[in-house]
Write a protein that holds these residues in place. Sequence first.
Motif, short mmCIF file in Angstrom:
data_model
loop_
_atom_site.label_atom_id
_atom_site.label_comp_id
_atom_site.label_asym_id
_atom_site.label_seq_id
_atom_site.Cartn_x
_atom_site.Cartn_y
_atom_site.Cartn_z
N ARG A 84 0.85 -1.19 0.00
CA ARG A 84 0.00 0.00 0.00
C ARG A 84 0.89 1.25 0.00
NH1 ARG A 84 -5.11 -1.07 4.09
NH2 ARG A 84 -6.11 -2.60 2.72
N GLN A 85 0.42 2.27 -0.69
CA GLN A 85 1.17 3.52 -0.75
C GLN A 85 1.40 4.07 0.65
OE1 GLN A 85 0.10 6.14 -3.95
NE2 GLN A 85 0.88 7.95 -2.89
N SER A 86 0.43 3.94 1.54
CA SER A 86 0.59 4.43 2.91
C SER A 86 1.71 3.68 3.64
CB SER A 86 -0.72 4.30 3.68
OG SER A 86 -1.15 2.95 3.72
N GLU A 87 1.85 2.38 3.37
CA GLU A 87 2.94 1.60 3.99
C GLU A 87 4.29 2.01 3.43
OE1 GLU A 87 2.06 -2.57 3.46
OE2 GLU A 87 0.04 -2.31 4.26
N ILE A 89 5.07 5.00 2.35
CA ILE A 89 5.37 6.30 2.97
C ILE A 89 5.97 6.09 4.35
CG2 ILE A 89 4.27 8.36 3.97
CD1 ILE A 89 2.30 8.18 1.51
N LYS A 90 5.40 5.18 5.14
CA LYS A 90 5.94 4.89 6.48
C LYS A 90 7.31 4.25 6.39
CE LYS A 90 1.48 4.19 8.73
NZ LYS A 90 0.55 3.18 9.25
N ALA A 91 7.49 3.31 5.48
CA ALA A 91 8.76 2.60 5.36
C ALA A 91 9.89 3.54 4.94
CB ALA A 91 8.63 1.46 4.36
N LEU A 92 9.60 4.49 4.07
CA LEU A 92 10.62 5.42 3.59
C LEU A 92 10.79 6.61 4.52
CD1 LEU A 92 9.74 5.45 -0.22
CD2 LEU A 92 11.60 4.20 0.92
N ARG A 122 -10.27 2.19 -1.27
CA ARG A 122 -9.78 3.54 -0.95
C ARG A 122 -8.26 3.57 -0.91
NH1 ARG A 122 -12.38 4.06 4.66
NH2 ARG A 122 -11.70 1.90 4.54
N ALA A 123 -7.63 2.41 -0.73
CA ALA A 123 -6.18 2.32 -0.64
C ALA A 123 -5.58 2.04 -2.02
CB ALA A 123 -5.78 1.20 0.33
N VAL A 124 -4.33 2.44 -2.17
CA VAL A 124 -3.63 2.25 -3.44
C VAL A 124 -2.46 1.30 -3.23
CG1 VAL A 124 -2.25 3.43 -5.21
CG2 VAL A 124 -4.25 4.56 -4.24
N LEU A 125 -2.38 0.29 -4.10
CA LEU A 125 -1.24 -0.62 -4.08
C LEU A 125 -0.20 -0.13 -5.09
CD1 LEU A 125 -2.78 -4.23 -4.03
CD2 LEU A 125 -1.59 -3.04 -2.19
N VAL A 126 1.06 -0.24 -4.70
CA VAL A 126 2.16 0.15 -5.56
C VAL A 126 3.04 -1.07 -5.75
CG1 VAL A 126 4.12 1.71 -5.84
CG2 VAL A 126 2.12 2.46 -4.54
N GLY A 182 11.75 3.13 8.81
CA GLY A 182 12.32 2.65 7.56
C GLY A 182 13.50 1.71 7.75
N LEU A 183 13.99 1.54 8.97
CA LEU A 183 15.12 0.67 9.21
C LEU A 183 14.72 -0.55 10.04
CD1 LEU A 183 17.88 3.31 10.02
CD2 LEU A 183 17.46 2.14 7.87
#
Length: 184
Positions: A84-87, A89-92, A122-126, A182-183
């Motif tokens: 998910r794009q939200s994941e 964002i959190k990871a980076l 509503r969520a986007v997969l990347v 992200g680490l």
Amino acid sequence: MKTAHAGPADTTATPETPGTGVAADTAPCTDALPSAARGGPLSHAVSRIARLHRITAGKLLKGLDLYPGQEFLMMHLWDAGAVRQSELIKALDLDPSTVTKMLQRLEQTGHVRRRPDPADRRAVLVEATDDSCALRTAVEAAWTNLEEHTLAGLGPAERAELARLLARVEANLCAEAEGCPGLA
């Protein structure tokens, strides 16, 4: 004032660059430590090194039509698969608008694909595209080149010691920052 490198027959001692403990013939690109940084010469050096490393990485990535940071996004997708794009964002640990702009550029070049998450529309997969496989090989080569350029002149034992020391510095900073987004 920069000092010239001594020839092989010269056995005179090389003076240190003030406040750094670094021999003047291996001194950094800047000659003088700013007065406000005198209490933290190693922190100043780490900042300069990080900046130069990013510039060098940027030059290598430019040949791949990538901007610095995009390779980290791609590395995450290559390893994790569709997320998910939200994941992402959190990871980076980046601002959502920055990740959105990165994804738009990578989508335009055919390296990523975004689609609605079937489990939550509503969520986007990347995900990385099959076409990004060639990019992966090129990024791996660029990072290998960057590693060799960065550590030129250091032997295996010195590289291992540097890695150990940097891991300790990273752990100190993670503790101070209350975790390492992200680490993890």
